[in-house]
Design a protein around this motif. Structure first.
Motif, mmCIF file in Angstrom:
data_model
loop_
_atom_site.group_PDB
_atom_site.id
_atom_site.type_symbol
_atom_site.label_atom_id
_atom_site.label_comp_id
_atom_site.label_asym_id
_atom_site.label_seq_id
_atom_site.Cartn_x
_atom_site.Cartn_y
_atom_site.Cartn_z
ATOM 1 N N TYR A 157 0.871 -1.145 -0.197
ATOM 2 C CA TYR A 157 -0.441 -0.104 -0.172
ATOM 3 C C TYR A 157 0.982 1.794 0.171
ATOM 4 C CZ TYR A 157 -3.573 -2.919 1.404
ATOM 5 O OH TYR A 157 -4.916 -3.788 2.023
ATOM 6 N N PHE A 158 1.559 1.291 0.783
ATOM 7 C CA PHE A 158 2.621 2.325 0.200
ATOM 8 C C PHE A 158 3.433 1.991 -0.348
ATOM 9 C CE2 PHE A 158 2.829 1.528 5.888
ATOM 10 C CZ PHE A 158 2.574 3.142 5.813
ATOM 11 N N LEU A 159 3.900 0.958 -0.747
ATOM 12 C CA LEU A 159 4.696 1.400 -2.487
ATOM 13 C C LEU A 159 4.164 1.766 -3.340
ATOM 14 C CD1 LEU A 159 6.241 -1.631 -2.340
ATOM 15 C CD2 LEU A 159 7.859 0.436 -1.754
ATOM 16 N N TYR A 160 2.883 1.621 -3.545
ATOM 17 C CA TYR A 160 1.825 1.873 -4.009
ATOM 18 C C TYR A 160 1.813 3.534 -3.944
ATOM 19 C CZ TYR A 160 -0.022 -2.026 -6.604
ATOM 20 O OH TYR A 160 0.143 -2.906 -7.449
ATOM 21 N N GLU A 161 1.888 4.727 -3.596
ATOM 22 C CA GLU A 161 1.423 5.146 -2.916
ATOM 23 C C GLU A 161 2.904 6.356 -3.096
ATOM 24 O OE1 GLU A 161 0.987 9.193 -2.425
ATOM 25 O OE2 GLU A 161 -0.733 8.115 -2.728
ATOM 26 N N LYS A 162 3.371 6.976 -3.899
ATOM 27 C CA LYS A 162 4.383 7.768 -3.891
ATOM 28 C C LYS A 162 5.259 8.221 -3.519
ATOM 29 C CE LYS A 162 4.381 4.755 -7.657
ATOM 30 N NZ LYS A 162 5.049 3.120 -8.503
ATOM 31 N N ARG A 163 4.055 9.251 -2.357
ATOM 32 C CA ARG A 163 4.902 10.277 -1.526
ATOM 33 C C ARG A 163 5.261 9.516 -0.595
ATOM 34 N NH1 ARG A 163 -0.579 13.500 -2.156
ATOM 35 N NH2 ARG A 163 -1.580 11.753 -2.596
ATOM 36 N N PHE A 164 5.195 7.951 -0.348
ATOM 37 C CA PHE A 164 6.781 8.191 0.890
ATOM 38 C C PHE A 164 7.411 7.623 0.794
ATOM 39 C CE2 PHE A 164 1.863 7.384 3.016
ATOM 40 C CZ PHE A 164 1.804 8.089 3.694
ATOM 41 N N GLY A 165 8.297 7.821 1.899
ATOM 42 C CA GLY A 165 9.328 7.425 1.810
ATOM 43 C C GLY A 165 10.458 6.015 2.755
ATOM 44 N N ASP A 166 10.908 6.249 3.176
ATOM 45 C CA ASP A 166 12.108 5.661 4.121
ATOM 46 C C ASP A 166 11.243 4.727 5.104
ATOM 47 O OD1 ASP A 166 13.675 6.137 6.844
ATOM 48 O OD2 ASP A 166 12.096 7.196 7.418
ATOM 49 N N LEU A 167 10.891 3.711 4.457
ATOM 50 C CA LEU A 167 10.026 2.874 4.812
ATOM 51 C C LEU A 167 10.625 1.179 5.384
ATOM 52 C CD1 LEU A 167 8.546 1.654 0.765
ATOM 53 C CD2 LEU A 167 7.261 2.497 2.754
ATOM 54 N N GLN A 168 9.861 0.726 6.489
ATOM 55 C CA GLN A 168 10.453 -0.136 7.074
ATOM 56 C C GLN A 168 9.822 -1.404 7.983
ATOM 57 O OE1 GLN A 168 13.153 1.545 10.729
ATOM 58 N NE2 GLN A 168 12.476 0.551 12.001
ATOM 59 N N THR A 169 9.351 -1.798 8.545
ATOM 60 C CA THR A 169 8.795 -3.037 8.513
ATOM 61 C C THR A 169 9.329 -3.467 10.259
ATOM 62 O OG1 THR A 169 9.825 -4.883 7.827
ATOM 63 C CG2 THR A 169 8.085 -4.224 6.682
ATOM 64 N N GLU A 170 8.387 -4.729 11.187
ATOM 65 C CA GLU A 170 8.999 -4.286 12.479
ATOM 66 C C GLU A 170 7.717 -5.024 12.503
ATOM 67 O OE1 GLU A 170 10.345 -2.381 16.385
ATOM 68 O OE2 GLU A 170 9.929 -1.328 14.459
ATOM 69 N N SER A 171 8.359 -6.208 13.205
ATOM 70 C CA SER A 171 7.915 -7.765 13.964
ATOM 71 C C SER A 171 8.257 -8.005 15.449
ATOM 72 C CB SER A 171 7.790 -8.995 13.320
ATOM 73 O OG SER A 171 9.257 -9.295 13.324
ATOM 74 N N LEU A 172 7.528 -8.048 16.997
ATOM 75 C CA LEU A 172 8.389 -8.478 17.892
ATOM 76 C C LEU A 172 7.230 -9.670 17.907
ATOM 77 C CD1 LEU A 172 7.903 -5.262 17.798
ATOM 78 C CD2 LEU A 172 8.683 -4.857 19.458
ATOM 79 N N GLN A 173 8.033 -10.693 18.712
ATOM 80 C CA GLN A 173 6.963 -11.752 19.262
ATOM 81 C C GLN A 173 8.118 -13.082 19.673
ATOM 82 O OE1 GLN A 173 6.080 -14.514 15.542
ATOM 83 N NE2 GLN A 173 7.592 -13.213 14.338
ATOM 84 N N GLY A 174 7.621 -13.324 20.807
ATOM 85 C CA GLY A 174 8.623 -13.795 21.413
ATOM 86 C C GLY A 174 8.124 -14.029 23.044
ATOM 87 N N TRP A 175 7.050 -12.117 23.018
ATOM 88 C CA TRP A 175 7.559 -11.903 24.842
ATOM 89 C C TRP A 175 6.623 -13.403 25.171
ATOM 90 C CZ3 TRP A 175 10.058 -9.032 21.343
ATOM 91 C CH2 TRP A 175 10.799 -7.801 22.166
#
Length: 392
Positions: A347-365
């Motif tokens: 979704y972010f990549l289709y909207e060209k006005r976004f940059g500095d893209l990052q994903t993050e996951s948190l698991q196991g707590w």
């Protein structure tokens, strides 16, 4: 674990965080020089080590690219599965005969081509092409116990199994996620009627909610103008945040009226009206917490979010693994959790006005002991985050 992907899509940084409850420096298996450099850490100290592609997981090999007849793609035996989609990951059990596997093999493969009646599968590990950095932080030292044999944990396998890498868009094409648009749902009944009754319940356990507040604290600060999309009776913003103007947009006024962090709110069905009644370049940040799976017109809404954010403003989306059945878009429940992250990233990549893209996951707590599901669920609700900044 951090890793970076590049290609035809913009550069994206991926961070996967996993809480490991117990590590045995005498027995467990460590990659690289991680063991000797973490064994003497003091609490809250950190050690970081970078690994070349094909070090933590088997290296990429062209022999793992397999072509086979489409008729050998059987899909799930328990439910009707839509035809194979190029770019998607599937468990090997969906084509186990073609991939020389077995019916119970849930190891993922990526469908990378469909030509006529022939499919092409990439069975390499999703991280095979990418360098990765492991950052280890010691929480606390446990008492030494007498060693009497037992099994060893392979930390490289523990960190790289279960989906990391599946959130990376393919470098040569976008997965066709908008074949049907607006995105369909099983329950297309009126959303305003569905959400008319207030639901003053938590959708995440207390540990996960605390992690969300810590996450948002990295993106917001006192005095900011913040947009809380698909808002409810709590915004999960840091409790000590002061001087902010927080605008909520949701479907239930009673829920938002009880939200003490909101300065103002508006009842609006974003599936019917994906236009935000806000000034352009107004907000410093926007957040959406465990709700974006209900959105049927993401292209319009992401364009609106880009419009109302100031240059360099941040949009942070948080996902988990609970939702109202039937109200999520149809493809959502069929996706692996890391693929859901990839969907939002698209979704972010289709909207060209976004940059500095990052994903993050948190698991196991560990799941909090006072949680109503603590008897049946060992771990806290997992979190999958996608964030970006509006380009300046």
């Amino acid at each position: 674990m951090n890793f970076l992907c590049t290609g035809r899509v913009p550069c994206v940084c991926h961070i996967d965080r996993r809480f490991v409850e117990k590590i045995d420096f005498w027995r467990d298996l460590f990659p690289g020089s991680l063991q000797q450099n973490t064994a003497n850490l003091l609490p809250v100290e950190t050690y970081r080590e970078r690994f070349a592609p094909g070090t933590l997981v088997p290296p990429f090999s062209d022999r793992n690219i397999i072509r086979f007849p489409e008729k050998m793609f059987t899909g799930s035996s328990q439910e009707s599965t839509p035809g194979p989609v190029v770019g998607r990951f599937y468990p090997k059990s969906y084509a186990w005969k073609a991939l020389h596997s077995f019916p119970e093999d849930f190891t993922p493969f990526r469908l990378v081509d469909k030509s006529g009646n022939t499919l092409t599968a990439d069975t390499n590990h999703p991280l095979a092409r990418y360098p990765a950095t492991i950052e280890a932080t010691l929480i606390r030292n446990l008492k030494t116990v007498r060693q009497r044999g037992g099994s060893a944990n392979d930390l490289a396998e523990q960190l790289t199994s279960g989906g990391p890498g599946m959130q990376v868009p393919h470098g040569n094409f976008f997965t066709d996620i908008f074949r049907e648009y607006p995105l369909p749902r099983r329950n297309e009944a009126d959303d305003q009627a569905f959400y008319r009754t207030p639901r003053l319940v938590h959708h995440l356990d207390s540990t996960a909610r605390a992690r969300v507040r810590e996450l948002y604290a990295r993106h917001v600060s006192p005095g900011m103008k913040i947009l809380d999309l698909m808002s409810s009776w709590e915004s999960h913003l840091p409790e000590n945040l002061t001087g902010c103007e927080v605008t909520g947009i949701g479907l239930n006024s009673e829920e938002m009226d009880k939200n003490t962090q909101l300065t103002q709110y508006l009842v609006r069905d974003l599936n019917r009206q994906p236009v935000l009644p806000c000034e352009s370049d107004y907000f410093d940040a926007a957040v959406c917490t465990v709700s974006l799976e209900y959105l049927t017109r993401p292209r319009e809404l992401f364009a609106e979010i880009a419009r109302v954010l100031r240059p360099a403003g941040t949009f942070v989306v948080v996902l988990s693994d609970r939702w109202f059945p039937g109200k999520e878009i149809i493809q959502w429940s069929d996706l692996h959790p890391f693929e859901r992250q990839a969907l939002i990233l698209t979704y972010f990549l289709y909207e060209k006005r976004f940059g500095d893209l990052q994903t993050e996951s948190l698991q196991g707590w560990p799941r909090p002991g006072d949680d109503k599901y603590s008897d049946s669920l060992r771990y806290s609700d997992p979190l999958f985050i996608v964030s970006a900044r509006k380009c300046t």
